[in-house]
Write a protein that holds these residues in place. Structure first.
Motif, PDB file in Angstrom:
ATOM      1  N   GLU A 322     -25.121 -16.434   0.741  1.00 24.71           N
ATOM      2  CA  GLU A 322     -26.308 -16.220   1.569  1.00 24.71           C
ATOM      3  C   GLU A 322     -27.573 -16.234   0.708  1.00 24.71           C
ATOM      4  OE1 GLU A 322     -26.067 -12.868   4.297  1.00 24.71           O
ATOM      5  OE2 GLU A 322     -23.879 -12.900   4.058  1.00 24.71           O
ATOM      6  N   GLU A 324     -27.816 -17.531  -2.644  1.00 30.26           N
ATOM      7  CA  GLU A 324     -27.973 -18.592  -3.630  1.00 30.26           C
ATOM      8  C   GLU A 324     -27.755 -19.999  -3.083  1.00 30.26           C
ATOM      9  OE1 GLU A 324     -25.314 -17.681  -6.795  1.00 30.26           O
ATOM     10  OE2 GLU A 324     -25.885 -15.572  -6.834  1.00 30.26           O
ATOM     11  N   LYS A 326     -28.484 -21.508   0.151  1.00 30.74           N
ATOM     12  CA  LYS A 326     -29.026 -21.446   1.507  1.00 30.74           C
ATOM     13  C   LYS A 326     -28.865 -22.764   2.249  1.00 30.74           C
ATOM     14  CE  LYS A 326     -32.402 -17.880   0.290  1.00 30.74           C
ATOM     15  NZ  LYS A 326     -31.710 -16.818   1.044  1.00 30.74           N
ATOM     16  N   THR A 327     -28.659 -23.867   1.540  1.00 35.88           N
ATOM     17  CA  THR A 327     -28.500 -25.163   2.197  1.00 35.88           C
ATOM     18  C   THR A 327     -27.049 -25.468   2.552  1.00 35.88           C
ATOM     19  OG1 THR A 327     -28.248 -26.313   0.072  1.00 35.88           O
ATOM     20  CG2 THR A 327     -30.494 -26.071   0.950  1.00 35.88           C
TER      21      THR A 327
END
Length: 383
Positions: A322, A324, A326-327
């Motif tokens: 969540e 590190e 985020k993509t």
């Protein structure tokens, strides 16, 4: 007493009936026609509670049959009576907050299956100082997901290895629908009306299905997950028996930037070589979760604390994603884990917060994506 049958209701009429029979351990009479009647017990004591057992009619007839008297001795029956009364005394001493609803799921694993009886589940639950509640269904077996009636693959019909992989994916689609149906029709209504306040989960099936089962369990309901142990085939957690205190760690196995997809290899009960990771995933960022300080092995999950430490490592891993990655939208998971750990994996995963899981299994000699969890629900995937 011996078979744990419910003796206050008929199994055909479903009416309230008294089906119990009082049986004598030492026979009422002292002659040879009275079962165990020649045992040296004073006649004045033969109607005392200590010499009586409550049995169903079938049991009563069997223990008194001439051909079984050598097996059902006075000593054997007294021991059975004592053990049963001790168990009931223990269960009735537990408060209402120690009740747990038992959910059992069993299916074939590459042609191998096990029996997961109510008695085996109850023994494991009682060892944890809880008493089991089996929510009743028309089968009177409680919440049970039985996948053994469906063939895993076409190989049992003479199919090829490639057909084996394809038909197994259809098996997953059927099995996940069965899991969803039982959870939605039996477990969730019990949670909604607060009849289910704690759940004990027993699962023996293919790993992706266990992950899916875990994903359908309400994370707000306290839940215990149990592991089947190979050496004695029991489900009782081995607490305080000198089990190595296995911890777990997460390593970056391939340090490339995380895009929309990544890979997680979970090596706990066995080791998946990095050369076994499918070629289509070779260029993705890859993590590995493995034991810290102890080797991988099929019996590593012997104590409940080990499962708790594995679950904590998973929660930390997903929390890191969540922050590190985020993509990241899709996480390809290759698991070599005990069955209890697979259920815990699904339960930790949050479909609204964490990336979609694509769970792999080794089929026809290679790892194949067989099930997706999250991102619109679980489903079988085409190989």
């Amino acid at each position: 007493m011996l078979c744990n049958a419910y003796l206050l209701e008929g199994s055909m009429s479903w009416r309230a009936l008294n089906l119990g029979e009082l049986a004598h351990i030492v026979g009422r009479g002292s002659g040879v026609r009275s079962p165990r009647g020649e045992y040296p017990l004073d006649p004045s004591l033969r109607e005392d509670a200590d010499n009586l057992m409550l049995l169903c009619a079938d049991q009563h007839g069997e223990i008194d049959a001439v051909g079984s008297l050598d097996l059902f001795t006075v000593e054997k029956l007294r021991q059975a009576k004592r053990q049963h009364e001790d168990r009931i005394r223990h269960l009735t001493s537990l408060g209402e907050d120690r009740a747990t609803t038992v959910l059992r799921m069993v299916g074939p694993v590459h042609g191998r299956g096990v029996e997961l009886s109510r008695q085996a589940a109850a023994a494991a639950v009682v060892a944890r100082d809880r008493y089991p509640l089996f929510l009743e269904s028309y089968t009177r077996h409680g919440i049970e997901i039985d996948l053994r009636g469906y063939p895993e693959s076409r190989r049992s019909w003479g199919g090829t290895a490639s057909q084996d992989a394809v038909v197994s994916l259809e098996y997953y689609r059927i099995a996940t629908r069965m899991i969803d149906d039982v959870v939605e029709r039996q477990l969730q209504p019990g949670v909604a009306r607060e009849a289910v306040r704690h759940v004990s989960v027993f699962g023996f099936a293919r790993l992706p299905l266990l992950v899916h089962l875990g994903s359908r369990l309400d994370d707000t309901v306290p839940t215990d997950i149990y592991q089947r142990h190979r050496e004695d085939e029991s489900w009782v957690w081995r607490e305080g028996e000198g089990v190595p205190a296995a911890g777990f760690s997460t390593l970056v196995d391939q340090d490339v930037p995380a895009g929309s997809e990544a890979v997680l290899v979970v090596n706990v009960s066995g080791a998946i070589g990095m050369q076994e990771v499918p070629a289509a995933l070779a260029g993705l960022r890859r993590w590995e979760i493995r034991p810290a300080g102890v080797p991988t092995g099929p019996d590593i999950m012997r104590d409940r604390g080990c499962l708790e430490r594995f679950t904590a490592e998973l929660r930390g891993f997903f929390a890191g994603l969540e922050a590190e990655a985020k993509t990241l939208e899709r996480l390809h998971v290759l698991p070599a884990v005990p069955m209890s750990a697979a259920i815990a994996f699904g339960r930790v995963h949050h479909p609204q917060v964490h990336p979609q899981l694509v769970v792999y299994e080794r089929l026809a000699g290679s790892y194949v994506p067989t099930l997706t969890v999250g991102g619109g629900g679980a489903s079988g995937r085409d190989a």
